[in-house]
Every structure is written in C-alpha cells, then in structure tokens.
Design a protein around this motif. Structure first.
Motif, PDB file in Angstrom:
ATOM      1  N   PRO A 294      -2.875 -14.288 -50.815  1.00 28.52           N
ATOM      2  CA  PRO A 294      -2.855 -15.734 -50.738  1.00 28.52           C
ATOM      3  C   PRO A 294      -3.551 -16.426 -49.662  1.00 28.52           C
ATOM      4  O   PRO A 294      -3.919 -17.654 -49.796  1.00 28.52           O
ATOM      5  CB  PRO A 294      -1.256 -16.046 -50.729  1.00 28.52           C
ATOM      6  N   GLU A 295      -3.422 -15.963 -48.272  1.00 30.29           N
ATOM      7  CA  GLU A 295      -3.707 -16.876 -47.105  1.00 30.29           C
ATOM      8  C   GLU A 295      -5.432 -16.858 -47.118  1.00 30.29           C
ATOM      9  O   GLU A 295      -6.058 -17.931 -46.752  1.00 30.29           O
ATOM     10  CB  GLU A 295      -3.467 -16.212 -45.768  1.00 30.29           C
ATOM     11  N   LYS A 297      -7.166 -16.734 -49.798  1.00 26.81           N
ATOM     12  CA  LYS A 297      -7.530 -17.641 -50.938  1.00 26.81           C
ATOM     13  C   LYS A 297      -7.474 -19.242 -50.326  1.00 26.81           C
ATOM     14  O   LYS A 297      -8.475 -19.886 -50.476  1.00 26.81           O
ATOM     15  CB  LYS A 297      -6.366 -17.482 -51.865  1.00 26.81           C
ATOM     16  N   ARG A 298      -6.449 -19.434 -49.607  1.00 26.23           N
ATOM     17  CA  ARG A 298      -6.153 -20.679 -49.320  1.00 26.23           C
ATOM     18  C   ARG A 298      -7.314 -21.130 -48.161  1.00 26.23           C
ATOM     19  O   ARG A 298      -8.033 -22.145 -48.455  1.00 26.23           O
ATOM     20  CB  ARG A 298      -4.932 -21.077 -48.484  1.00 26.23           C
ATOM     21  N   ILE A 400      -3.127 -20.294 -56.300  1.00 24.27           N
ATOM     22  CA  ILE A 400      -2.056 -19.938 -55.806  1.00 24.27           C
ATOM     23  C   ILE A 400      -0.699 -19.624 -56.722  1.00 24.27           C
ATOM     24  O   ILE A 400       0.515 -19.299 -56.475  1.00 24.27           O
ATOM     25  CB  ILE A 400      -1.396 -20.617 -54.442  1.00 24.27           C
ATOM     26  N   PRO A 403      -0.268 -15.053 -58.147  1.00 25.70           N
ATOM     27  CA  PRO A 403       0.305 -14.472 -56.931  1.00 25.70           C
ATOM     28  C   PRO A 403      -0.482 -12.822 -57.141  1.00 25.70           C
ATOM     29  O   PRO A 403      -0.115 -12.296 -58.057  1.00 25.70           O
ATOM     30  CB  PRO A 403       1.634 -14.646 -56.950  1.00 25.70           C
ATOM     31  N   ASP A 404      -0.881 -12.560 -55.645  1.00 25.06           N
ATOM     32  CA  ASP A 404      -1.032 -11.298 -55.546  1.00 25.06           C
ATOM     33  C   ASP A 404      -2.239 -10.567 -56.536  1.00 25.06           C
ATOM     34  O   ASP A 404      -2.047  -9.352 -57.078  1.00 25.06           O
ATOM     35  CB  ASP A 404       0.225 -10.444 -55.326  1.00 25.06           C
ATOM     36  N   GLU A 516       3.559 -18.731 -53.791  1.00 22.64           N
ATOM     37  CA  GLU A 516       2.537 -18.190 -52.663  1.00 22.64           C
ATOM     38  C   GLU A 516       2.396 -19.299 -51.493  1.00 22.64           C
ATOM     39  O   GLU A 516       2.462 -20.668 -51.998  1.00 22.64           O
ATOM     40  CB  GLU A 516       1.285 -17.971 -53.019  1.00 22.64           C
TER      41      GLU A 516
END
Length: 516
Positions: A294-295, A297-298, A400, A403-404, A516
C-alpha cells in the motif's frame, strides 16, 4: 469581527471546543500554548480566551502554562480541565494529585451561581458531565469561589466574577456533557459579549476580499480531485478572480464511476471555469502493475500526480499561485508535527513538494474551516449537493481499496460496479447523509460458491460504512440485516466475478476507516 482565542495545551478534543464555539456563530482559532504571548494576544484581539485541556500535570516541572500577561489584560477567561488547573496555579491557588480520579461520566452538583451558568444551571441542581482527570484543584486563588462540586473534585467549577475568570474540571465540549454547548455559549455570548453573527455568507465575502488582495493580477492554478475540499476552494477562488484561475484535473484511472464526467460538467459547463483535463490512466496503471504494497502504491501515485500536474502547468505557461483545499484540522495537526503540544496524528503535505518545484505561492482559502463548514460554504457558492455532500474519497483513489494486491483494470471494474450498487442502496434507504463514509473493498482472496448448480471460485467484496464527526474516530453503521442481504444479493447477481459479500463492523480505533 468578534473572535475567541483557544489556547491549546494538547487535548485530543481541543478541536471540539472550536466546533462548539463556531456552531454558536462566533469565530475562533486554536493557537498552541507555546506560540501565545502577550503581544500575540493583543494582535489577535479576542473578546475572550478559552484554555483547553491537556495530557500534562500542572504539578510537574516545566509543564505548559498560559502566558501570564493574559490574566492582567481584562479579558474573560474560561479554563477547561488542565486549563482550569494551570489558571488556578498561576493565580496563587494549588493543584494536587487526586486519590479519587474521574474518567468518563460524572455528576456535578451546582453549589453556587455565576454568569457561566446563566440560563443553563441553577444552585441545588445536579447535572451529568464528562470528566477525564487525575489531578484536581485543592485550594483556590484569591477572588475565586466554588460554584460546582463532584465526587472527585471539590472545586469542579469555580468563578471569579470580578475578573470574569471561570474554570471547570469537566469537558463541556464533548457531547457526553449534555449542557456543554450551552455553557460555552453562555461564556462567549453572555460573559464575553459576542454577537454570534459569524455566518458562512460573511466568511465567503471576507475570503473573497482576502484572495483578491493576495492574488492581485496573478494567475492561480488549482488541482481538482473530485472531492469537496478542492471543489469548494476552486469555486471560491473563481468567485474572487474569475479567469485568472485555471483548474487541472488529473484522471489517473482510479476514480469512482462518473467522477471525471461530474467534474467536467460542474466546472466547465456550469461555472465556466477554465479546466484542463488530463487522461493519464495508462500512465498510472502501467506504473502500478504488479505493485501490492500500500505504501508503494501511495508513493507511486503521488509522484506521478506531481509529474503530470507539473507537465500540464508548463503547457499553460505556469502560474503565480497554487490554490489548495487545506482545512483547519490539517493546519492544527501540522502545527503539532512542527512542535505544537498535541501528540502528532499526521503531517499534511497536500501536494507534496509541488510549490517548491514550481515556484508558486500558496492560496489556502479554507484553512480556517472544518469539514462541515466547507460543505456549508460550498452551498453558499451554489455547488450542486451531489458534490458538496458526497462522502470523502482518498487521494490514491481505488488503488487502496484493492488491499494487498496489484491494481488491474478488471479488478477496478468489479470494484466500481460493486461500489455503485452499494451507494445506490444506501441512497434508496435514505441513509447517505447519516453516514460519514461508505465504500466497497475488493479483498485479495477468492471464495468457493455455487451458481446455477455449478461451482464458482470468485472474488469477495467487503462493505464498509462508518459514522463519524471528523474522521478521527468512527463506528460502523448499524445496518439492519435486510439491507445487507438485499445489497449483497444485488452485487452478486449484477457484478460478474463476485460470489460473496461481507460487512466490516470494526470501529476506529482499533481499525482505520480505509483498509489500507
């Protein structure tokens, strides 16, 4: 304009004091105690001052204090919890550790009369309040008298009517003190003499004047996200400077269904605002291929957004100012991040390093407002209710809500369809405005099912809906079983690739609103 200053000693509910004061039509601001001096008080020019609660103990060495000048300026002062204790200590009283701590619901016996109680409480009455203290006032300074007691606080409410100083050990700002808002109003209107004429219409006029003064003849750039904050900021700046504003909307392919079309219709067609729309879904989705963390992705989405936004800004010749939808909670939390008294919740960098890279000055016309006030301002600006009242949406978008797992076009399509059906059912039940935020999540698992006498192995959709005031805490919305059954049936029947639906009942804390 009448104004109240709130001196923040680090309470997690200091924002609620500001909300209650503003709800009564009085403008106020929160300033951290370590940035308040006699000079800053005189410059701000408040009609009165409220001292907030806080996590420290007045009995400790080097713990926070109010500026001593405050108590000789002739201003009414209301101290709440820690604020009461430091006022008492600084004026010659004494605070000690209590052997009868009070946390949660308590009852206050009104033992005396004072202007803080006018029209609210009378001597001899007993009222529910909300306490959260381990220390208590043991001895009053000269001039003070006790006007309220509780089982654990013999000086639960005190007053010096001559100097208009008041202190309460309980928290009037929280809803668990049922008469708290009325007590705060008695202080701001009755004691301080505020007229209560601060309205959103008045704020709009003042904000427009400030924007015109700041911007002059310069060009303003505003990044639109489809959310209410950037939309209201853009509409307000446009009202102030007209064609000097250019809005840029980056469609990264991770938006809700119909988001891009709505932005174009409202801003280009309805308000005739200069709007640049950049369709960059291929760029973003290619960069996110195979990314599950997730991080990552952000950060990927944030960096690409800045790059694309900068490209579009260069195409139109740049700008002198960047307009952002920064809100007051963002400002307060960022103050904590840079040395304020509260425990840091998060730092806010709304557009990353963009202002430095593009050499623009910031225009933040909403930085004095809470979320509900932004919605009211949006209505003043004639934005459609479908935009003003819509639920919050994360900047990284639907990425987000997968997730995962990697982001793919197929999964985004499933998620959008499930989300639309869910929100349709919420609206049909008349529940949309009662819910802070609602959305669907596509889980990284597959489930065995049976459809048409055949075996399926398809996706699982989780539904999330919460009630909240400001998003800092939240409870799951208590749908009835019939609603959930009806919604699940529609999603499974109408969204190919889904064979199971679950509902998330986790509160915040311990969970978060998003997954997330």
């Amino acid at each position: 304009m009448d104004r109240i200053l709130i001196v923040d000693f680090g309470s997690q509910v200091t924002q609620l004091i500001a909300r209650r004061v503003r709800e009564s039509g009085v403008y106020c601001e929160i300033h951290p105690f370590n940035q308040v001096t006699g000079d800053s008080l005189r410059a701000f020019g408040p009609r009165g001052v409220i001292l907030s609660g806080g996590p420290a103990s007045v009995t400790g060495i080097g713990t926070p204090r109010a500026p001593q000048d405050l108590f000789s300026m002739g201003l009414p002062v209301l101290g709440i919890c820690y604020g009461q204790q430091t006022m008492v200590e600084q004026l010659g009283g004494r605070v000690g550790s209590s052997d009868h701590r009070e946390f949660g619901r308590a009852f206050l016996d009104v033992s005396g009369d004072c202007r803080l109680f006018d029209g609210v409480w009378r001597p001899g009455e007993r009222h529910q309040v909300w306490m959260s203290h381990g220390d208590r006032v043991d001895h009053l300074p000269p001039g003070f008298s006790v006007v309220g007691t509780s089982d654990g606080a013999p000086f639960a409410a005190v007053a010096d009517e001559t100097r208009h100083f008041y202190g309460v050990q309980f928290h009037p700002e929280v809803v668990h003190t049922p008469d708290g808002a009325a007590l705060l109003r008695a202080f701001t209107h009755g004691v301080c003499g505020c007229s209560g004429d601060w309205t959103m219409a008045a704020f709009k006029d003042q904000a427009i004047a400030r924007i015109r003064e700041q911007v002059g003849t310069g060009r303003v750039l505003c990044g639109l996200s489809g959310g209410v904050d950037s939309a209201v900021a853009a509409a307000l700046v446009h009202e102030a400077v007209g064609e000097q504003l250019i809005c840029v909307y980056v469609d990264h392919g991770l938006m809700r269904q119909g988001e891009t079309e709505q932005v174009e219709t409202v801003f280009r067609d309805r308000f005739n605002i200069r709007l640049v729309v950049r369709h960059a879904d291929d760029l973003f989705l290619d960069a996110l291929e195979g990314v599950s963390d997730p991080e990552v992705k952000r950060k990927t989405i944030g960096k690409l957004f800045i790059d694309v936004f900068e490209e579009e800004a260069k195409k139109i010749g740049g700008a002198d100012f960047l307009a952002q939808g920064t809100l007051y909670p963002d400002v307060i939390e960022s103050v904590s991040f840079h040395g304020g008294p509260s425990v840091t919740i998060k730092s806010h960098h709304n557009v990353g390093g963009l202002p430095e890279r593009m050499n623009m000055k910031l225009v933040e016309p909403l930085r004095e407002l809470f979320k509900d006030e932004v919605r009211d301002l949006g209505r003043e600006l004639r934005l459609p209710e479908t935009m003003v009242g819509r639920h919050p949406f994360p900047g990284p978008g639907l990425a987000i809500r997968l997730p995962d797992q990697p982001v793919t076009r197929d999964k985004l399509e499933i998620l959008r369809k499930a989300d639309v059906i869910y929100l349709e059912e919420i609206a049909r039940a008349g529940l949309y405005d009662a819910i802070w935020q609602a959305f669907a999540v596509l889980l990284p698992v597959r489930s065995v099912g049976v459809m048409g006498d055949g075996r399926t192995h398809d996706h699982v959709v989780a539904l999330r809906a919460v009630t909240a005031t400001d998003g800092m805490t939240a409870d799951s919305y208590p749908f009835d079983h019939a609603f959930l059954t009806r919604t699940a049936s529609r999603i499974i029947n109408e969204v190919r690739g889904v064979n199971r639906v679950v509902y998330d009942v986790t509160s915040k804390p311990p969970g978060t609103i998003e997954w997330e």
